[in-house]
Design an enzyme around this catalytic site. Structure first.
Site, PDB file in Angstrom:
ATOM      1  N   LEU A   1       0.862  -1.176   0.000  1.00  8.52           N
ATOM      2  CA  LEU A   1       0.000   0.000   0.000  1.00  8.52           C
ATOM      3  C   LEU A   1       0.900   1.228   0.000  1.00  8.52           C
ATOM      4  CD1 LEU A   1      -2.685  -0.840   2.757  1.00  8.52           C
ATOM      5  CD2 LEU A   1      -3.007  -0.911   0.280  1.00  8.52           C
ATOM      6  N   ASP A   2       0.447   2.303  -0.653  1.00  8.44           N
ATOM      7  CA  ASP A   2       1.193   3.556  -0.577  1.00  8.44           C
ATOM      8  C   ASP A   2       1.346   3.974   0.883  1.00  8.44           C
ATOM      9  OD1 ASP A   2       1.135   3.624  -3.313  1.00  8.44           O
ATOM     10  OD2 ASP A   2      -0.409   5.170  -3.459  1.00  8.44           O
ATOM     11  N   ARG A   3       2.382   4.717   1.151  1.00  7.29           N
ATOM     12  CA  ARG A   3       2.648   5.164   2.522  1.00  7.29           C
ATOM     13  C   ARG A   3       1.452   5.908   3.119  1.00  7.29           C
ATOM     14  NH1 ARG A   3       7.564   9.254   4.381  1.00  7.29           N
ATOM     15  NH2 ARG A   3       7.093   9.218   6.612  1.00  7.29           N
TER      16      ARG A   3
END
Length: 320
Positions: free
Chosen positions: A145-147
């Site tokens: 997942l993106d940060r």
């Protein structure tokens, strides 16, 4: 099952055992070369210094049983210089675990926490979980997942589980649903975006993704859950798993995700920040899949953090 620590001063070759079948070469090396910066792992891959069956490979190559992997000499970090995750962060992640059994761990990943350390970050989810669960020798991320994205994140606890879950992902056997708050309205309640995505790296090193016919096939299915004044709460179902896919496809529709500093609308973001939005409003809400030979689906749901729920309530009152 695990390989012994490598000797850093010499080229050595590994014969890949069945438990690692299907794992990406970059993830294998990050785990195997403990103490080596991720940037160095990707550098030796780009330069072709890592060979599989005597040939050059890319970072996304998936290992097969019996592969011969040549690893060049690398400088290992001293163990006592490796940073450890502080107890507050560990406690935060422990409380974010929403499911765990002998095969799998499911985390409601907080926004602002990367899945991997590196690039100036002292730790990521996987490093913290390995510190939390030192007895679990085979913890690996199933996906990313993106940060700034929160929500359901799968971590395999066994190589066999990792292999099975990767096979399910490749065959579209894992149903991933996200929710996002976007600026603007669509004329209909369901939209499928089929727009290829291409990665680019800007001069400053920032990674950007754009719709481009030269890119990889990318499909997202959007549906409206709720309409508010000049806003929509939408569900996004990923049919492919490209970097920043939902964010770029939402912006491509002219309805960028609120709080998105990379692909969003600066004016709308400022207004929403004044209203209390302090992060990207993108959340991996549910995951559903079925283990082979089992009769029931496994379904996991990660609740929205209270600050986002409270924001939605204020926006509903305002638009009523």
């Amino acid at each position: 099952m695990s390989y012994s620590q490598p000797i850093s001063s010499a080229v050595h070759t590994l014969n890949i055992e069945s438990g690692y079948d299907g794992q990406r070469i970059d993830n294998f090396l990050i785990n195997y070369l403990k103490g080596v910066p991720r940037s160095l792992v990707y550098r030796i891959l780009r330069r072709g210094e890592v060979r599989v069956n005597k040939g050059r490979i890319k970072a996304n190559y998936r290992l097969r049983t019996g592969d011969q992997v040549r690893i060049p000499p690398v400088r290992m970090a001293e163990k006592d210089t490796q940073e450890r995750v502080d107890s507050r962060q560990l406690d935060r992640l422990e409380k974010a675990i929403i499911f765990e059994d002998k095969r799998l761990l499911v985390l409601n990943k907080p926004s602002g926490v990367a899945v991997h350390g590196g690039s100036g970050l002292s730790f990521g989810v996987i490093e913290a979980l390995r510190q939390l669960r030192p007895e679990e020798r085979e913890l690996e991320l199933v996906h990313r997942l993106d940060r700034e994205t929160s929500g359901c994140l799968l971590i395999a606890k066994r190589r066999s589980a990792l292999r099975t879950l990767h096979e399910l992902m490749r065959s579209n056997g894992i149903d991933k649903r996200y929710i996002a708050l976007v600026q603007g309205h669509w004329g209909r309640d369901r939209i499928e975006v089929d727009a290829p995505l291409l990665k680019n790296t800007l001069q400053g090193g920032e990674r950007m993704v754009m719709v481009d016919p030269r890119g990889k096939e990318s499909v997202t299915r959007f549906s409206v859950r709720e309409r508010m004044a000049e806003l929509m709460l939408v569900e996004a179902r990923l049919m492919t798993g490209r970097t920043h896919q939902i964010r770029v496809h939402a912006a491509h529709l002219g309805t960028p995700i609120l709080g998105d500093e990379k692909y969003g609308d600066a004016s709308a973001n400022r207004d929403m920040k004044a209203a209390g939005l302090k992060r990207l409003f993108l959340h991996a809400e549910t995951l559903k899949f079925r283990w082979p030979d089992e009769k029931q689906d496994q379904v996991f749901r990660a609740p929205l953090e209270p600050a986002l729920e409270e924001l939605l309530q204020r926006l509903r009152v305002k638009s009523a």
